[in-house]
Scaffold this motif. Structure first.
Motif, short mmCIF file in Angstrom:
data_model
loop_
_atom_site.label_atom_id
_atom_site.label_comp_id
_atom_site.label_asym_id
_atom_site.label_seq_id
_atom_site.Cartn_x
_atom_site.Cartn_y
_atom_site.Cartn_z
N TRP A 198 37.50 35.14 45.31
CA TRP A 198 38.82 35.85 44.44
C TRP A 198 39.81 35.36 44.95
CZ3 TRP A 198 37.23 40.55 41.37
CH2 TRP A 198 35.79 40.28 40.23
N LEU A 256 32.28 38.41 32.28
CA LEU A 256 32.28 37.80 30.45
C LEU A 256 31.23 37.95 29.54
CD1 LEU A 256 30.99 35.77 33.56
CD2 LEU A 256 32.80 35.01 32.21
N ASN A 306 40.82 42.54 31.60
CA ASN A 306 40.66 41.57 33.06
C ASN A 306 41.48 41.05 33.04
OD1 ASN A 306 39.37 39.85 34.74
ND2 ASN A 306 38.42 39.32 33.55
N GLU A 345 42.92 33.65 45.31
CA GLU A 345 43.58 32.36 46.33
C GLU A 345 43.64 30.42 45.08
OE1 GLU A 345 40.76 31.07 48.77
OE2 GLU A 345 39.05 32.54 49.06
N LYS A 397 49.43 31.46 33.35
CA LYS A 397 49.75 30.67 34.34
C LYS A 397 49.75 28.76 33.88
CE LYS A 397 48.30 32.21 38.52
NZ LYS A 397 47.62 31.79 39.68
N TRP A 446 34.14 31.54 35.96
CA TRP A 446 34.17 32.06 36.81
C TRP A 446 34.30 32.16 37.80
CZ3 TRP A 446 29.89 31.38 39.52
CH2 TRP A 446 28.98 30.32 38.56
N THR A 494 42.72 29.04 38.74
CA THR A 494 44.27 28.34 38.30
C THR A 494 44.20 27.37 38.58
OG1 THR A 494 45.12 30.56 37.82
CG2 THR A 494 46.13 28.59 38.50
N GLY A 554 40.09 33.57 25.96
CA GLY A 554 40.09 34.73 25.80
C GLY A 554 39.61 35.15 26.65
N VAL A 608 46.00 34.00 34.75
CA VAL A 608 45.72 32.53 35.09
C VAL A 608 45.72 31.96 34.01
CG1 VAL A 608 43.56 31.15 34.80
CG2 VAL A 608 43.52 33.27 36.49
C1 LIG Z 1 39.55 36.00 36.98
C2 LIG Z 1 38.95 35.57 37.59
C3 LIG Z 1 38.11 33.92 37.64
C4 LIG Z 1 40.68 34.73 38.17
O1 LIG Z 1 40.16 33.64 39.88
P1 LIG Z 1 40.86 33.80 40.56
O2 LIG Z 1 40.87 31.90 40.96
O3 LIG Z 1 41.02 34.80 41.41
O4 LIG Z 1 42.25 33.64 40.02
P2 LIG Z 1 43.72 32.85 40.48
O5 LIG Z 1 43.92 33.97 41.86
O6 LIG Z 1 44.01 31.84 40.14
O7 LIG Z 1 44.52 34.25 39.68
C5 LIG Z 1 44.07 35.20 39.91
C6 LIG Z 1 45.83 36.13 39.05
O8 LIG Z 1 45.38 36.61 38.63
C7 LIG Z 1 46.84 37.99 39.29
N1 LIG Z 1 45.73 39.20 39.59
C8 LIG Z 1 44.79 39.30 40.04
N2 LIG Z 1 44.42 40.72 40.00
C9 LIG Z 1 45.69 41.51 38.86
C10 LIG Z 1 45.77 43.15 37.86
N3 LIG Z 1 44.84 43.36 38.46
N4 LIG Z 1 46.48 42.58 37.47
C11 LIG Z 1 47.47 41.32 36.91
N5 LIG Z 1 47.18 40.78 37.77
C12 LIG Z 1 46.16 40.03 38.79
C13 LIG Z 1 46.67 37.57 40.87
O9 LIG Z 1 48.05 37.89 40.75
C14 LIG Z 1 46.90 35.93 40.23
O10 LIG Z 1 48.33 35.79 39.49
P3 LIG Z 1 49.74 34.70 40.65
O11 LIG Z 1 48.98 34.41 41.58
O12 LIG Z 1 50.72 35.13 40.05
O13 LIG Z 1 49.78 35.86 41.16
C15 LIG Z 1 38.17 35.78 38.86
O14 LIG Z 1 38.66 36.89 39.33
C16 LIG Z 1 36.74 35.94 38.19
O15 LIG Z 1 35.67 35.07 38.23
N6 LIG Z 1 36.62 37.02 38.11
C17 LIG Z 1 34.83 37.40 37.01
C18 LIG Z 1 34.83 36.70 36.28
C19 LIG Z 1 35.99 36.45 34.77
O16 LIG Z 1 36.93 37.23 35.16
N7 LIG Z 1 36.52 34.86 33.96
C20 LIG Z 1 37.04 35.14 32.95
C21 LIG Z 1 36.54 35.88 32.03
S1 LIG Z 1 37.40 35.51 31.00
#
Ligand SMILES: CC(C)(COP(=O)(O)OP(=O)(O)OC[C@H]1O[C@@H](n2cnc3c(N)ncnc32)[C@H](O)[C@@H]1OP(=O)(O)O)[C@@H](O)C(=O)NCCC(=O)NCCS
Length: 181
Positions: A108, A43, A141, A110, A150, A102, A114, A136, A147
């Motif tokens: 994470w 972030l 990441n 689930e 999608k 976030w 999304t 962005g 996300v």
């Molecule tokens: C990034 C974040 C928001 C994702 O939240 P989440 O609820 O786990 O996301 P979702 O489960 O809805 O979707 C994640 C997608 O990323 C994919 N993914 C996970 N790790 C991945 C990786 N290393 N490479 C590519 N895709 C990846 C998952 O497969 C999923 O896609 P799919 O449904 O097509 O399989 C969460 O990990 C987070 O809060 N991270 C820390 C803070 C952050 O990054 N905020 C965003 C800043 S821009």
């Protein structure tokens, strides 16, 4: 219009989630979630270590001035994440806002962000009448990029964004989603 009215936000229910305004009872959940370096380093605006004063700043100064919701699971009130629209340049004339989110690491993978972000994007287009929404993510990441893709966001360019925890600019991917209007 008063700021409180501009940034009013309704409770939003989705299949598994309930999105509501963050409040004072969320302080410890916020500290646990974004105090995690694996969250903070992805972030722009999160200091590390993350203190109770930082959570207070979020509640007192960020929440009132943005459309930000706490993510909770339906039937529970614990804040597990945040999702919101930050008014950006051009927002004064209703032009655009930036989607951000976030989630606590324990939740994470689930599909929660999304699901939550899809509802907030719909609010941005249907209620706020935004013509487009920007977002962005840091290039290292890819889950955040997944996300956004999608949700239909498309890449508009590459650049850098500041990361407060790392204390430097980090390579970023810039994205945009146009509304139907
Ligand atoms: C990034 C974040 C928001 C994702 O939240 P989440 O609820 O786990 O996301 P979702 O489960 O809805 O979707 C994640 C997608 O990323 C994919 N993914 C996970 N790790 C991945 C990786 N290393 N490479 C590519 N895709 C990846 C998952 O497969 C999923 O896609 P799919 O449904 O097509 O399989 C969460 O990990 C987070 O809060 N991270 C820390 C803070 C952050 O990054 N905020 C965003 C800043 S821009």
């Amino acid at each position: 219009m008063a700021v409180a009215e501009v940034f009013d936000r309704p409770i939003i229910e989705t299949g598994r989630l309930r999105l509501r305004r963050p409040n004072d009872r969320d302080v410890s959940a916020i500290i646990t979630a974004v105090g995690d370096a694996e969250v903070a380093r992805r972030l722009s605006r999160i200091p590390h270590p993350y203190t109770p004063a930082d959570a207070r700043f979020f509640l007192d100064h960020v929440v009132p001035g943005e459309w930000v919701w706490a993510i909770t699971r339906g039937g529970e009130d614990t804040m597990i994440g945040a999702v919101g629209l930050t008014p950006g340049e051009g927002m004064a004339d209703g032009e655009s806002a930036e989607l951000g989110y976030w989630l606590a690491r324990a939740s994470w993978g689930e599909g929660i962000v999304t699901e939550a972000a899809r509802a907030v994007v719909a609010y941005g287009f249907d209620t706020l009448r935004l013509p487009y929404i920007r977002s962005g993510y840091f290039a290292d990441n890819p889950a955040s990029g997944a996300v956004l893709r999608k949700l239909g966001f498309v890449e508009t360019g590459r650049g850098t964004r500041p990361c407060l925890m790392l204390g430097r600019d980090v390579a970023s991917v810039e994205m945009r989603l146009a509304g139907l209007a």
